[in-house]
Design a protein around this motif. Structure first.
Motif, PDB file in Angstrom:
ATOM      1  N   SER A  90      62.141  18.991  96.382  1.00 33.47           N
ATOM      2  CA  SER A  90      61.381  17.793  96.032  1.00 33.47           C
ATOM      3  C   SER A  90      61.278  16.782  97.178  1.00 33.47           C
ATOM      4  O   SER A  90      60.228  16.171  97.369  1.00 33.47           O
ATOM      5  N   LEU A  91      62.337  16.618  97.964  1.00 34.83           N
ATOM      6  CA  LEU A  91      62.265  15.660  99.081  1.00 34.83           C
ATOM      7  C   LEU A  91      61.315  16.155 100.168  1.00 34.83           C
ATOM      8  O   LEU A  91      60.539  15.376 100.724  1.00 34.83           O
ATOM      9  N   LEU A  92      61.358  17.455 100.465  1.00 36.40           N
ATOM     10  CA  LEU A  92      60.425  18.008 101.439  1.00 36.40           C
ATOM     11  C   LEU A  92      58.997  17.987 100.897  1.00 36.40           C
ATOM     12  O   LEU A  92      58.044  17.803 101.656  1.00 36.40           O
ATOM     13  N   ARG A 111      52.683  15.752  91.875  1.00 38.93           N
ATOM     14  CA  ARG A 111      52.642  16.945  91.039  1.00 38.93           C
ATOM     15  C   ARG A 111      51.698  18.011  91.587  1.00 38.93           C
ATOM     16  O   ARG A 111      51.799  19.177  91.213  1.00 38.93           O
ATOM     17  N   ALA A 112      50.795  17.643  92.494  1.00 38.92           N
ATOM     18  CA  ALA A 112      49.833  18.609  93.045  1.00 38.92           C
ATOM     19  C   ALA A 112      50.548  19.787  93.696  1.00 38.92           C
ATOM     20  O   ALA A 112      50.149  20.939  93.520  1.00 38.92           O
ATOM     21  N   LEU A 113      51.610  19.519  94.439  1.00 40.44           N
ATOM     22  CA  LEU A 113      52.334  20.595  95.107  1.00 40.44           C
ATOM     23  C   LEU A 113      53.150  21.419  94.115  1.00 40.44           C
ATOM     24  O   LEU A 113      53.302  22.622  94.285  1.00 40.44           O
ATOM     25  N   PHE A 114      53.652  20.779  93.070  1.00 40.25           N
ATOM     26  CA  PHE A 114      54.419  21.511  92.059  1.00 40.25           C
ATOM     27  C   PHE A 114      53.506  22.398  91.214  1.00 40.25           C
ATOM     28  O   PHE A 114      53.895  23.470  90.782  1.00 40.25           O
ATOM     29  N   ALA A 116      50.532  23.588  92.324  1.00 40.31           N
ATOM     30  CA  ALA A 116      49.893  24.559  93.225  1.00 40.31           C
ATOM     31  C   ALA A 116      50.809  24.742  94.435  1.00 40.31           C
ATOM     32  O   ALA A 116      50.572  24.164  95.489  1.00 40.31           O
ATOM     33  N   PRO A 117      51.879  25.541  94.303  1.00 36.11           N
ATOM     34  CA  PRO A 117      52.889  25.621  95.361  1.00 36.11           C
ATOM     35  C   PRO A 117      52.571  26.563  96.526  1.00 36.11           C
ATOM     36  O   PRO A 117      53.448  26.872  97.315  1.00 36.11           O
ATOM     37  N   THR A 118      51.319  27.002  96.650  1.00 34.42           N
ATOM     38  CA  THR A 118      50.927  27.788  97.821  1.00 34.42           C
ATOM     39  C   THR A 118      49.939  26.957  98.634  1.00 34.42           C
ATOM     40  O   THR A 118      49.295  26.039  98.101  1.00 34.42           O
ATOM     41  N   ALA A 119      49.812  27.269  99.915  1.00 38.50           N
ATOM     42  CA  ALA A 119      48.876  26.525 100.755  1.00 38.50           C
ATOM     43  C   ALA A 119      47.443  26.685 100.257  1.00 38.50           C
ATOM     44  O   ALA A 119      46.677  25.717 100.241  1.00 38.50           O
ATOM     45  N   ALA A 120      47.083  27.892  99.825  1.00 41.62           N
ATOM     46  CA  ALA A 120      45.732  28.120  99.296  1.00 41.62           C
ATOM     47  C   ALA A 120      45.510  27.297  98.032  1.00 41.62           C
ATOM     48  O   ALA A 120      44.462  26.670  97.857  1.00 41.62           O
ATOM     49  N   GLY A 121      46.506  27.294  97.144  1.00 45.59           N
ATOM     50  CA  GLY A 121      46.388  26.529  95.907  1.00 45.59           C
ATOM     51  C   GLY A 121      46.329  25.035  96.151  1.00 45.59           C
ATOM     52  O   GLY A 121      45.536  24.325  95.516  1.00 45.59           O
ATOM     53  N   LEU A 122      47.151  24.542  97.079  1.00 45.30           N
ATOM     54  CA  LEU A 122      47.145  23.110  97.378  1.00 45.30           C
ATOM     55  C   LEU A 122      45.836  22.703  98.047  1.00 45.30           C
ATOM     56  O   LEU A 122      45.291  21.642  97.737  1.00 45.30           O
ATOM     57  N   ALA A 123      45.306  23.541  98.933  1.00 49.38           N
ATOM     58  CA  ALA A 123      44.021  23.241  99.567  1.00 49.38           C
ATOM     59  C   ALA A 123      42.917  23.138  98.512  1.00 49.38           C
ATOM     60  O   ALA A 123      42.084  22.230  98.561  1.00 49.38           O
TER      61      ALA A 123
END
Length: 164
Positions: A90-92, A111-114, A116-123
């Motif tokens: 969570s801190l990172l 929550r976006a990173l949680f 969509a925890p892949t680079a493709a998903g976050l993009a």
């Protein structure tokens, strides 16, 4: 010291490294993995060491991957690799999102990173959050152009823009 309490009928077992200052609690079984976070594989390999990492398909994914690599200290990262499997927490995640917000000039919720925890998903999530269609891709393209320029060329471009 370094022992756990024995259960009736069972001998006490020594916990590896417990109570021994200077001795690691657990050594990596594979010497090639030492120094990398849990879940990180060797250069060019995915998490299971048999599949190559999938490289970014566009500049948005490339920017997200680059930010993850800088924050996590893991190279290379594939667009389908899970942030948390690379040692993220969570801190990172907050550090990554702070950089993403600054890079893309976009408000992205934690929550976006949680979610969509892949680079493709976050993009893809960042693209869905953009207030103006095409903004995220345009920022990624402009930043990539600037990053490829020499400092002198950037100064010249800024001087030309300021003189107009």
């Amino acid at each position: 010291m370094g022992r756990r309490r024995a259960r009736p009928g069972r001998p006490a077992a020594r916990l590896h490294g417990a109570g021994d200052p200077g001795r690691p609690r657990r050594a990596a079984a594979d010497p090639e993995r030492q120094g990398r976070p849990a879940g990180a594989a060797g250069p060019g390999l995915g998490r299971d060491r048999h599949h190559p990492v999938r490289r970014p398909r566009d500049l948005v994914e490339a920017a997200v991957v680059r930010i993850w690599e800088e924050v996590l200290g893991v190279h290379p990262i594939g667009v389908d690799t899970d942030f948390f499997a690379l040692g993220g927490h969570s801190l990172l995640a907050e550090r990554v999102l702070a950089r993403i917000r600054a890079y893309f000039q976009l408000e992205a919720p934690t929550r976006a990173l949680f979610e969509a925890p892949t680079a493709a998903g976050l993009a893809a999530a960042l693209t869905a959050l953009e207030p103006v269609p095409g903004q995220v891709a345009a920022v990624a393209e402009l930043r990539a152009q600037i990053e490829s320029m020499s400092p002198e060329a950037v100064e010249l471009m800024l001087a030309e823009e300021g003189g107009r």
